[in-house]
Design a protein around this motif. Structure first.
Motif, PDB file in Angstrom:
ATOM      1  N   SER A 238     -18.049  -4.976  77.119  1.00  0.00           N
ATOM      2  CA  SER A 238     -17.464  -4.811  75.798  1.00  0.00           C
ATOM      3  C   SER A 238     -18.124  -5.841  74.884  1.00  0.00           C
ATOM      4  O   SER A 238     -18.193  -7.020  75.229  1.00  0.00           O
ATOM      5  CB  SER A 238     -15.950  -5.045  75.846  1.00  0.00           C
TER       6      SER A 238
ATOM      7  N   TRP B 245     -14.903   4.283  82.635  1.00  0.00           N
ATOM      8  CA  TRP B 245     -15.717   3.128  82.981  1.00  0.00           C
ATOM      9  C   TRP B 245     -14.841   1.938  83.365  1.00  0.00           C
ATOM     10  O   TRP B 245     -13.688   1.855  82.959  1.00  0.00           O
ATOM     11  CB  TRP B 245     -16.608   2.727  81.801  1.00  0.00           C
TER      12      TRP B 245
ATOM     13  N   CYS C  99     -13.226  -9.450  84.545  1.00  0.00           N
ATOM     14  CA  CYS C  99     -14.541  -9.397  83.906  1.00  0.00           C
ATOM     15  C   CYS C  99     -15.065 -10.812  83.599  1.00  0.00           C
ATOM     16  O   CYS C  99     -14.302 -11.768  83.508  1.00  0.00           O
ATOM     17  CB  CYS C  99     -14.479  -8.585  82.619  1.00  0.00           C
TER      18      CYS C  99
ATOM     19  N   HIS D  16     -22.707   0.652  78.749  1.00  0.00           N
ATOM     20  CA  HIS D  16     -22.536   1.055  80.149  1.00  0.00           C
ATOM     21  C   HIS D  16     -23.888   1.346  80.789  1.00  0.00           C
ATOM     22  O   HIS D  16     -24.705   2.092  80.235  1.00  0.00           O
ATOM     23  CB  HIS D  16     -21.660   2.308  80.201  1.00  0.00           C
ATOM     24  N   ASP D  17     -24.115   0.737  81.951  1.00  0.00           N
ATOM     25  CA  ASP D  17     -25.309   1.044  82.747  1.00  0.00           C
ATOM     26  C   ASP D  17     -24.924   2.087  83.797  1.00  0.00           C
ATOM     27  O   ASP D  17     -24.213   1.772  84.761  1.00  0.00           O
ATOM     28  CB  ASP D  17     -25.829  -0.224  83.434  1.00  0.00           C
TER      29      ASP D  17
ATOM     30  N   GLU E 129     -25.723   3.577  78.102  1.00  0.00           N
ATOM     31  CA  GLU E 129     -24.868   4.439  77.282  1.00  0.00           C
ATOM     32  C   GLU E 129     -24.019   3.533  76.388  1.00  0.00           C
ATOM     33  O   GLU E 129     -23.512   2.503  76.838  1.00  0.00           O
ATOM     34  CB  GLU E 129     -23.962   5.295  78.166  1.00  0.00           C
TER      35      GLU E 129
ATOM     36  N   LEU F 142     -18.590  -0.360  73.710  1.00  0.00           N
ATOM     37  CA  LEU F 142     -18.800  -0.499  75.148  1.00  0.00           C
ATOM     38  C   LEU F 142     -20.246  -0.143  75.464  1.00  0.00           C
ATOM     39  O   LEU F 142     -20.785   0.828  74.913  1.00  0.00           O
ATOM     40  CB  LEU F 142     -17.871   0.428  75.934  1.00  0.00           C
TER      41      LEU F 142
ATOM     42  N   HIS G 180     -20.795   3.391  73.610  1.00  0.00           N
ATOM     43  CA  HIS G 180     -19.611   4.075  73.064  1.00  0.00           C
ATOM     44  C   HIS G 180     -18.965   3.178  72.029  1.00  0.00           C
ATOM     45  O   HIS G 180     -18.543   2.055  72.333  1.00  0.00           O
ATOM     46  CB  HIS G 180     -18.614   4.396  74.184  1.00  0.00           C
TER      47      HIS G 180
ATOM     48  N   LEU H 169     -12.155   2.447  77.579  1.00  0.00           N
ATOM     49  CA  LEU H 169     -12.578   2.464  78.987  1.00  0.00           C
ATOM     50  C   LEU H 169     -11.984   3.663  79.717  1.00  0.00           C
ATOM     51  O   LEU H 169     -12.673   4.347  80.491  1.00  0.00           O
ATOM     52  CB  LEU H 169     -12.143   1.162  79.678  1.00  0.00           C
TER      53      LEU H 169
ATOM     54  N   THR I   2     -20.270  -2.378  82.899  1.00  0.00           N
ATOM     55  CA  THR I   2     -19.845  -2.042  81.537  1.00  0.00           C
ATOM     56  C   THR I   2     -19.459  -3.316  80.808  1.00  0.00           C
ATOM     57  O   THR I   2     -18.624  -4.086  81.281  1.00  0.00           O
ATOM     58  CB  THR I   2     -18.637  -1.088  81.540  1.00  0.00           C
TER      59      THR I   2
ATOM     60  N   LYS J 286     -13.701   6.956  78.789  1.00  0.00           N
ATOM     61  CA  LYS J 286     -15.045   7.111  79.362  1.00  0.00           C
ATOM     62  C   LYS J 286     -15.051   7.080  80.888  1.00  0.00           C
ATOM     63  O   LYS J 286     -16.047   7.452  81.509  1.00  0.00           O
ATOM     64  CB  LYS J 286     -15.957   6.001  78.833  1.00  0.00           C
TER      65      LYS J 286
ATOM     66  N   LEU K 144     -14.578  -2.235  83.236  1.00  0.00           N
ATOM     67  CA  LEU K 144     -15.109  -3.381  82.506  1.00  0.00           C
ATOM     68  C   LEU K 144     -15.594  -4.466  83.467  1.00  0.00           C
ATOM     69  O   LEU K 144     -14.868  -4.896  84.353  1.00  0.00           O
ATOM     70  CB  LEU K 144     -14.026  -3.953  81.591  1.00  0.00           C
TER      71      LEU K 144
END
Length: 256
Positions: free
Chosen positions: A30, A48, A75, A21-22, A5, A19, A7, A43, A28, A46, A50
């Motif tokens: 960036s 999600w 991250c 995202h799996d 996904e 972003l 964003h 984040l 996720t 959504k 990071l």
């Protein structure tokens, strides 16, 4: 396997953050970190968490959020080995052909120098998405701040060779201004004319003309079209090397 996904969101004055995202693993990434607040807000929206930052190049409007986001989330920050000394809080240094896992998806690293000497792009081949930072823009390309025309043309050729349907995300939204310049070097291009009208309409609605596709750029972006007879004629460069024609087009954009 679930698809990534993506964003996209505005950041700073004209940057765009993204972003990736799996949904299967929750990982996720960036793409760059132009502004920590903008990334955090995206984040939150959504829902999600990071896990990675994938840096394309060392400029501050792509790395400003690194330290704060790493402190907040722990991250992993990935970036080009050639520019590692200029990228805050980098953890993993990558070169051409390396692979970066984001959950169950893998990004292939493509070296695309020209804007900076170590600039890289991230291709997710299974998802048909490429993140090109400031190498290629919608109807434009990055300024040659650290490289030269021949170097940048080689980089652009790598991107031009990707499948036409590949979705392309870049670091800035300049489409409207770029179409105005593009029409000065290839005014007879009907696809470009339509793109200019669309860019105006999107700008009025305050909507981005991103992402674009490789195929769309091949049809409308003068920096990918030095073989166009119209461009060659307007520049007075019929039959010259393609990288030279590209370089002259870039010089004219710099003065536009």
């Amino acid at each position: 396997m679930a698809k990534l996904e993506v964003h996209q969101f505005p950041a700073r004055s004209d940057n765009y953050g993204v972003l990736v995202h799996d949904p299967e693993t929750g990982a996720t990434a960036s793409i760059d970190a132009p502004d920590a607040d903008a990334v955090i807000e995206a984040l939150y929206q959504k829902g999600w968490t990071l896990t990675h930052i994938l840096i394309t190049h060392h400029h501050g409007d792509h790395t400003a959020g690194n330290k704060r986001l790493k402190a907040l989330t722990g991250c992993i920050i990935v970036g080009p080995r050639q520019e590692a000394g200029s990228i805050p809080a980098i953890d993993v240094e990558v070169n051409e052909g390396d692979s970066v896992a984001v959950g169950n998806s893998n990004a292939l690293v493509i070296e695309t120098p020209g804007h900076t000497r170590g600039h890289i792009s991230y291709l997710f081949p299974e998802d048909g998405i490429v993140f090109v930072g400031d190498t290629l823009f919608s109807v434009g390309c990055g300024k040659l701040l650290e490289g030269d025309a021949k170097m940048m043309w080689r980089s652009l050729q790598k991107l031009m060779a990707l499948p036409a349907e590949t979705q392309l995300y870049c670091g800035h939204e300049y489409t409207r201004a770029n179409t105005k310049f593009a029409l000065t070097v290839e005014p007879g291009n009907s696809a470009l004319q339509a793109r200019a009208v669309e860019a105006e309409e999107l700008a009025k609605r305050r909507q981005p003309a991103l992402p674009t596709t490789i195929g769309r750029e091949l049809a409308t972006n003068p920096f990918l079209r030095p073989s166009s007879p119209e461009i060659q004629k307007r520049l007075g460069m019929e039959g010259r090397e393609l990288w030279e024609i590209f370089g002259e087009t870039r010089k004219r954009k710099d003065r536009f």
